[in-house]
Design an enzyme around this catalytic site. Structure first.
Site, PDB file in Angstrom:
ATOM      1  N   ASP A  11       7.776   1.042 -30.951  1.00 45.90           N
ATOM      2  CA  ASP A  11       7.295   1.796 -32.104  1.00 45.90           C
ATOM      3  C   ASP A  11       6.853   3.158 -31.579  1.00 45.90           C
ATOM      4  OD1 ASP A  11       7.650  -0.263 -33.973  1.00 45.90           O
ATOM      5  OD2 ASP A  11       5.718  -1.147 -33.454  1.00 45.90           O
ATOM      6  N   ASP A 130       9.579  -4.500 -44.382  1.00 49.50           N
ATOM      7  CA  ASP A 130       8.151  -4.691 -44.107  1.00 49.50           C
ATOM      8  C   ASP A 130       7.571  -5.472 -45.279  1.00 49.50           C
ATOM      9  OD1 ASP A 130       8.376  -3.207 -41.775  1.00 49.50           O
ATOM     10  OD2 ASP A 130       7.949  -1.320 -42.798  1.00 49.50           O
TER      11      ASP A 130
END
Length: 253
Positions: A11, A130
């Protein structure tokens, strides 16, 4: 049966690998190029690079950084964050990515999935989702976009089925509730999605110990497991996870 895959995730924010809990409280976790090189040497099956603020900041991925990471790895390399068009995807593939993830842009323009699948092949298109569990009695999970900032009130299972129909080759499924908690993957979420689609599902969010990988790949029926902080900080190695899974009868690469 295809061998299960172990996938570290980078990330990235402002050129650095970061990790947080439930998508907030981000802390620095190292240099993406050095991390990528290490994971390639340690035997990761694939590597995922997510520019986590590209969509929310309404900007593109930093192509030079993607190219620098791609130069260090010889395993399949997936890149996502801020990709809004076929041209964006083409540019990232030319920078060295093997696959791309589409998240916010795919929700806003589902035909982008079809266009990318037709142009580059379904095997190249990963739809990233998500998911956050609803607090209502009806249960289920909602899809969030813009790096987990926006609830679009779209049912996760319905969206995965639509993504498959549009040509997605794989689903990257992240539990926002479990992200960074180390409480284990959301097996209910994982199972709900894997039982609804035929394409591979990568489970993400919540890995904290070896048993969690096993649970996601068996009970959750995921094709692959993605983890970040456990690997970034050296608490577990790729080989430790693979050895454990082999010892419990799971076929890994």
């Amino acid at each position: 049966m295809l061998a299960k895959r172990i996938i570290p995730c980078l990330d990235v924010d402002n050129g650095r690998v970061v990790k947080g809990v439930q998508f907030v409280s981000l802390v620095d976790a190292g240099d993406p190029v050095e991390q990528a090189k290490r994971y390639d040497i340690e035997g990761a099956d694939e590597l995922t690079f997510l520019d986590i603020t590209a969509s929310s900041d309404r900007r593109g991925i930093v192509g030079n950084l993607v190219r620098s990471v791609a130069d260090q790895v010889f395993i399949p390399f997936t890149v996502g964050g801020g990709l809004r068009s076929v041209e964006d995807v083409r540019a990232i593939l030319r920078s060295g990515a093997d696959k791309v993830t589409l998240n916010t842009a795919a929700v806003e323009n589902p035909d982008l999935i079809r266009a990318c699948a037709e142009t580059f092949g379904s095997q190249c298109v990963v739809v990233a989702i998500d998911a956050r569990r609803r607090s209502s009695a009806s249960g289920g999970w909602d899809v969030y976009t813009h790096g987990g900032r926006t609830n679009v009130f779209l049912d996760v299972v319905d969206w995965t089925q639509q993504a498959q129909e549009l040509g997605a080759g794989e689903i990257l499924l992240t539990s926002m509730d479990r992200d960074g908690t180390r409480d284990g993957y959301d097996i209910d979420l994982c199972r709900a999605v894997t039982s609804a689609v035929k394409i591979p599902v990568i489970a993400s969010g919540g890995a904290g110990q070896l048993e969690h990988f096993y649970d996601a790949l068996t009970t959750g029926a995921a094709s692959a497991v993605l983890a970040a902080s456990l690997f970034h900080y050296g608490e577990l190695s790729i080989e430790q996870v693979k050895s454990y899974l082999r010892s419990r009868g799971v076929e890994v690469r």
